[in-house]
Every structure is written in C-alpha cells, then in structure tokens.
Design an enzyme around this catalytic site. Structure first.
Site, PDB file in Angstrom:
ATOM      1  N   TYR A   1       0.781  -1.180  -0.012  1.00 39.53           N
ATOM      2  CA  TYR A   1       0.220   0.176  -0.127  1.00 39.53           C
ATOM      3  C   TYR A   1       0.807   1.234  -0.144  1.00 39.53           C
ATOM      4  CZ  TYR A   1      -4.336   2.653   0.332  1.00 39.53           C
ATOM      5  OH  TYR A   1      -5.398   3.366   0.236  1.00 39.53           O
TER       6      TYR A   1
ATOM      7  N   ARG B   1      -9.301  10.841  -7.994  1.00 42.72           N
ATOM      8  CA  ARG B   1      -8.379  11.628  -7.158  1.00 42.72           C
ATOM      9  C   ARG B   1      -7.440  10.374  -5.983  1.00 42.72           C
ATOM     10  NH1 ARG B   1      -9.018  13.155  -1.113  1.00 42.72           N
ATOM     11  NH2 ARG B   1      -7.781  10.920  -1.326  1.00 42.72           N
TER      12      ARG B   1
ATOM     13  N   LYS C   1      -6.033  -1.604  -0.504  1.00 49.68           N
ATOM     14  CA  LYS C   1      -6.880  -1.789   0.367  1.00 49.68           C
ATOM     15  C   LYS C   1      -7.364  -2.919   1.264  1.00 49.68           C
ATOM     16  CE  LYS C   1      -7.023   2.753   2.312  1.00 49.68           C
ATOM     17  NZ  LYS C   1      -7.998   3.731   2.182  1.00 49.68           N
TER      18      LYS C   1
ATOM     19  N   GLU D   1     -13.701   5.052  -1.949  1.00 52.81           N
ATOM     20  CA  GLU D   1     -12.126   5.258  -2.084  1.00 52.81           C
ATOM     21  C   GLU D   1     -11.639   6.266  -3.279  1.00 52.81           C
ATOM     22  OE1 GLU D   1      -8.465   5.325  -0.096  1.00 52.81           O
ATOM     23  OE2 GLU D   1     -10.470   4.032   0.279  1.00 52.81           O
ATOM     24  N   ASP D   2     -11.066   7.346  -2.736  1.00 51.59           N
ATOM     25  CA  ASP D   2     -10.381   8.241  -3.603  1.00 51.59           C
ATOM     26  C   ASP D   2     -11.324   8.916  -4.575  1.00 51.59           C
ATOM     27  OD1 ASP D   2      -8.170   7.942  -2.230  1.00 51.59           O
ATOM     28  OD2 ASP D   2      -7.040   6.921  -3.682  1.00 51.59           O
TER      29      ASP D   2
ATOM     30  N   ASP E   1     -13.474   5.880   3.617  1.00 50.22           N
ATOM     31  CA  ASP E   1     -12.286   5.808   4.558  1.00 50.22           C
ATOM     32  C   ASP E   1     -11.403   7.108   4.216  1.00 50.22           C
ATOM     33  OD1 ASP E   1     -10.357   4.438   5.865  1.00 50.22           O
ATOM     34  OD2 ASP E   1      -9.192   4.592   4.280  1.00 50.22           O
ATOM     35  N   ASP E   2     -11.397   8.037   3.157  1.00 52.91           N
ATOM     36  CA  ASP E   2     -10.853   9.320   2.721  1.00 52.91           C
ATOM     37  C   ASP E   2     -11.345  10.298   4.012  1.00 52.91           C
ATOM     38  OD1 ASP E   2      -9.046   8.324   0.752  1.00 52.91           O
ATOM     39  OD2 ASP E   2     -10.989   8.279  -0.391  1.00 52.91           O
TER      40      ASP E   2
ATOM     41  N   ASN F   1      -0.270  11.997   1.620  1.00 52.15           N
ATOM     42  CA  ASN F   1       0.294  10.924   0.968  1.00 52.15           C
ATOM     43  C   ASN F   1       0.657  11.287  -0.328  1.00 52.15           C
ATOM     44  OD1 ASN F   1       1.140   8.892   3.017  1.00 52.15           O
ATOM     45  ND2 ASN F   1      -1.107   8.677   3.018  1.00 52.15           N
TER      46      ASN F   1
ATOM     47  N   ASN G   1      -1.596   6.582   9.659  1.00 57.06           N
ATOM     48  CA  ASN G   1      -2.251   5.710   8.543  1.00 57.06           C
ATOM     49  C   ASN G   1      -3.513   5.268   8.805  1.00 57.06           C
ATOM     50  OD1 ASN G   1      -2.373   3.466   6.623  1.00 57.06           O
ATOM     51  ND2 ASN G   1      -0.295   3.395   6.390  1.00 57.06           N
TER      52      ASN G   1
END
Length: 569
Positions: A122, A175, A193, A264-265, A287-288, A427, A471
């Site tokens: 990851y 993103r 993930k 995610e993203d 999660d972001d 990150n 993290n």
C-alpha cells in the site's frame, strides 16, 4: 448446495459451493480438481508445501520439485527473493504475482512482518504502481465496471465467482492519494486496501471485492498513451454519473445483501455528496473522509496524553479544505461535543485554510460542506500568518502540497505552544507537508508529530524520536472486521470515535516518551483486534447487528478471523 461441472487441464472436476448463512460459515469450496487446476488456483495452491501424500492424491507428482517445504520455509525463501530486488515497485509487482498464485503464502508473508510489507503493498509504493498501472499490468484482479455498462451493472457483478461478498472497496480513480486523476490505474488502491483488510485484521479474503467504476479520465497523458487500459473519453459528470452510481449501489444490495461499500479516492465534489446520499440507506463509509478523521482523532487523543491537556481546549488549523480536512474537523468537533461543547463552538475550534486563504465567512467560493467551518474573521493570505492570528494548538496537513509546513510555520507553532501538535498527513511521502526531521529540528524536539507516510527515527540533541504514521490502516481493517463479525447494517460516525479511542488507548507510556503516538505497526493485527472488539460492542449495543450477540465477543472475533494456513483441499 450448487454443483458446477467444468473441465481442467488434467481432466473433469466438480466444484460444490455451499452458500454461507452465518458469519462463522465461510464459503466452502470442495473440489475434485487435479494437477494444474490446483496449482493455478491461488486459494487451493500450496506450492512446494504439498505433502507427498497430497501430491499423489491430486496428481501433482512431477509438477513440483520433489522437496517438501513448510509454510515457514516458503516465507523465508520469499523474503529472501524480495530482498534481492532493486526497488519497492519491483517488490510490489512480485507480491502481486504471489497473491495471484498462492494467496495463503501471500498473506502469511504480510502478516509475518506487517511493518515491512505494508508500505510495499500500500502507501507509499502503491502510488507509483497506480501511476504506472497500464505499463506494468499483469494479471487482472477485481471487477472493472465501465459506465457504458449502464443497465447491466448487476449482470457484471454476477460475473464475480464469489457468492458472499461482504466488502467492496470502490473507486472511480479521480483523486488517487495526492496524485490526482489516474483513471483505471486507480484500481491499485482498492486492491491494496482489501489486502490490508485481511493482513491487518483478518477479514477473510474470499469475502472481499475490489471494484473500479470507469467513467473516463481527464488526464490527457493517459488518453494519449496507447497502453492505457481504461475508457478513452473524458469523465462523465452530472445526472448520468449519479445514475450510474445509483445503479451500482442498488445492484450491490441485490447481489450481495450483506455487503459493506467503502468509497475510496473520489474527488471531493463527489465524495461528500455520495457519502451523504447513502450513509443512512446502506452499510457504507468513506475511508478518505471518515477513516482519515478517525486516525487523526486517535493521534489527537494520544497527543493529549503527552501535553496533559483536554480535547475541548484544543484549536486546530487545517492546511487543506477538501473532504479529508472537513471530515477530520467534523469528527473532532463531534468528539468535543461528547466532552461538553456544543457543536457550533466545537466547529469554531477547527479552522480551514486552502489555496485561497483562511476560510472566512466573507468568502464566496466555499462549498456547502466547507461553510460550517468558516469563521468570522478578516481574510488571511499566508498560512504562517493564520497560525500567528489564530494560535492553534495543532496543525493538520491534508493539502497534498509538500513543504508548506515551513520552518517559519513550525517555529511559530513552537512559540505559541509548549508541545505543538504537527500532523502532515498528505500521502505519498513526496506530498508530505514536512518531514519528521524538519518538524523535530525546527521545534527543538517539542513537536508532537505524526505523518501520513512513514519516516525513520530522528535524533535531536542526543534524544531519539520515533515518528508515528497516522495511517488509516489503524482504522479501516478493524472497522471491516467489526462489520464482518456482526453483519452490521450501518456504519455510523460514532463508530469512528469509538475506533479512535480504542487505537489511542493502546499506545504505551514508553512509546509516548519516544514521541510515538500510534501503536507500532509490527503489532497491527493485535491492535486491530482490540479496535474491532470495541466497535463491535458499540454495534451490538445500538442494535445494528444482524447476528446474535456472542457470550464472548473477543473470542467470537478471533474465531471468524482469517488465519493464513494450508488446509485440506
């Protein structure tokens, strides 16, 4: 029990699939496959660990070297092979190949030394892998659902061989980390993930599905690349995009009714509305937004054990005003409410600064999700001036722009606070707002530091500091295990506050002395089990579980957790 008949390289075989009706009953595949059919099934393949009896029984004789290894020897060999590679991207690709051919060995390796292997599978390595996805692509993994499959999304979900999917991590690739629009290359994030769901918290891998929703890309370099593997068109927006997302969510409910969807993203302007749209309708979270918020709150709780201060006395200034920043700010605000503040007062203690300056009420460019954090203040054009004006106790970087926590900023924070909180969370490492050494050196060792990417120990004036990595791996795998073990119907905001407290309470006084405000990643599995049990208890207490409450919750979670060991075929 359904029976499917097929033909393999070594003859016919029967596969019997027994659907699971309870979390303790994993999907079982009893097979009469032989030879290459076994060696090319990552969940059945033991490689050189097949015993002589198994090799004879399953017609593997001659297909493997005669020596028989234990799983431990296989781990040692694989570790040595990885050490002989030149860089982490090569190691990432090696591990991807291993996951595709021997799943048990893959997870046994990761779980044998999580601190070493998590940064490879990851962040930060996965960022480079996503950027080069089209050029290093090998075996496919997960589901790719293009927007031109509208009207058939349920059909495509049905193509996945597993009947009982409990977790989908889904992205549209817009993103990716701090790297931007990587199109279909963003698939590396859901894959990584979900690997950590298993390696860090024991969520059985057969219940996990990575999904890429391909709606195009606005990255011109990808569209011009002949090797690009995604749809060659600009991103679809508006009603057509949202209709596609709606169809996907509804299809998941039909095909996998116990499934939790992790977003995610996604770009901010999609991520926030999508979470708001579905969070009270299905089992889902982002999660972001929420995972990042929880790990930041966990860092704050641990930092306050060092500074000996109360949460309600803190003021935080965020560098960045997107969904991650507002997610952290909102969760900290809600945690402050639990300790006595009203929500408006709490939000005024969490202030945002973005590319256009301090978020003040006079600005006309703020999105709805940002407006609740706008303060009644004169405009401020530089971040260091905002620090001097607002006198925050902590600064949190989620800007994805490196080096913005400058020496001036850190020194200003140190003048205001005896123990300033400095969290550059962006990150990958190349996007971090400052390094650990910069924070410790410029604050003369007074900063309470945590970052989004890993940094090594730092020695300042004869004292060694061990920087913590904030993290999300401390949160999302454990959240996944709690949802899996309870078959939860929803994921709520309070569950993330519970998770944050559970992470922080595991940090020892010895670790705090060295500046480490998160549990060591070497014991991430044990930490995740503790967090999962705390969240599961909340789920049962609030009537969100679909299974009966076990007499011993911790034992129940350990019983359903995946353990990488070779089992009889």
């Amino acid at each position: 029990m359904a029976r499917h008949v097929g033909r393999g390289a070594s003859g016919p075989f029967d596969v019997f699939v027994k659907p699971s009706s309870h979390v303790k009953k994993e999907t079982i595949m009893s097979t009469q496959a032989y030879g290459y059919d076994i060696l090319h099934n990552p969940r059945l393949n033991h490689g050189t660990a097949f015993t002589l009896e198994e090799r004879k029984k399953y017609r593997l004789e001659g297909l493997l070297p005669p020596g028989v290894n234990t799983l431990e020897l296989q781990i040692a060999r694989t570790h040595a092979q990885l050490n002989n590679l030149d860089n982490d991207l090569q190691r990432y690709l090696f591990l991807s190949d291993l996951q595709a051919r021997n799943e048990t060995l893959f997870y046994a390796l990761l779980m044998s030394d999580p601190a070493t292997y998590m940064p490879i599978v990851y962040t930060p390595t996965v960022g480079e892998a996503c950027q080069k996805f089209d050029h290093v692509f090998r075996a496919t993994r997960g589901l790719y659902i293009p927007i031109d499959a509208r009207g058939r999304v349920k059909e495509l979900l049905g193509n996945w061989p597993q009947q009982d999917v409990r977790f989908i991590v889904v992205t549209d690739g817009e993103r990716i980390l701090g790297l931007g629009d990587l199109g279909v290359g963003g698939m590396g994030i859901p894959i990584g993930k979900l690997a950590l769901y298993t390696a860090c918290a024991g969520v059985p891998p057969m219940h996990c599905l990575p999904v890429m929703l391909d709606v195009g890309t606005n990255n011109a370099s990808l569209l011009d690349d002949p090797l690009y593997l995604g749809m060659r068109q600009e991103r679809v927006r508006g009603d057509e995009y949202h209709a596609f997302i709606d169809e996907f969510v509804n299809a998941v409910q039909d095909v996998y009714p116990k499934c939790c969807i992790q977003w995610e993203d996604f770009a901010n302007f999609n991520a926030v509305p999508l979470l708001a749209r579905f969070r009270d309708k299905v089992c889902t979270y982002n999660d972001d937004i929420q995972g990042t918020a929880a790990v930041a709150l966990a860092g704050v709780y641990a930092a306050l054990r060092i500074s000996k201060q109360k949460l309600t006395d803190q003021r935080f200034l965020f560098l960045g005003g997107g969904s991650a920043a507002t997610g952290i700010a909102e969760l900290i605000s809600e945690a402050m409410v639990l300790e006595g503040l009203d929500i408006d007062s709490a939000r005024r203690r969490n202030t945002l600064y973005d590319v256009n300056g301090l978020m003040v009420q006079s600005r006309t460019d703020l999105a709805d999700f940002q407006k609740v954090f706008a303060i009644d203040h004169a405009p401020v054009d530089t971040f260091v001036d905002a620090v001097r004006a607002l006198k925050p106790t902590g600064i949190i970087g989620v800007s994805t722009v490196p080096k913005l926590f400058s020496q001036q900023v850190i020194e200003a924070m140190s003048e205001i606070n005896e123990r300033p909180i400095v969290f550059p969370y962006s990150n990958p490492t190349s996007r971090s707002e400052c390094t650990a050494e910069e924070a410790y050196r410029w604050s003369r060792g007074q900063a309470i530091f945590a970052s989004g990417s890993p940094f090594g120990p730092v020695e300042i004036e004869g004292r060694t500091f061990v920087p913590g990595q904030g993290n999300n791996v401390y949160i999302f795998p454990a959240m996944g295990m709690a949802v899996f073990a309870t078959e939860a119907t929803r994921v709520t905001e309070d569950m993330f506050i519970v998770a944050a407290k559970a992470v922080a309470e595991q940090v020892s006084d010895e670790s705090l002395e060295k500046g480490l405000i998160y549990p060591p990643q070497s014991r991430i599995f044990e930490a995740s089990m503790h967090v999962a049990a705390s969240v599961a208890e909340y789920i049962f207490d609030h009537g969100l579980a679909r299974v009966e409450r076990p007499a011993d919750l911790v034992a129940h979670i350990k019983a359903v957790a995946y353990s990488p060991a070779y089992r009889s075929i």
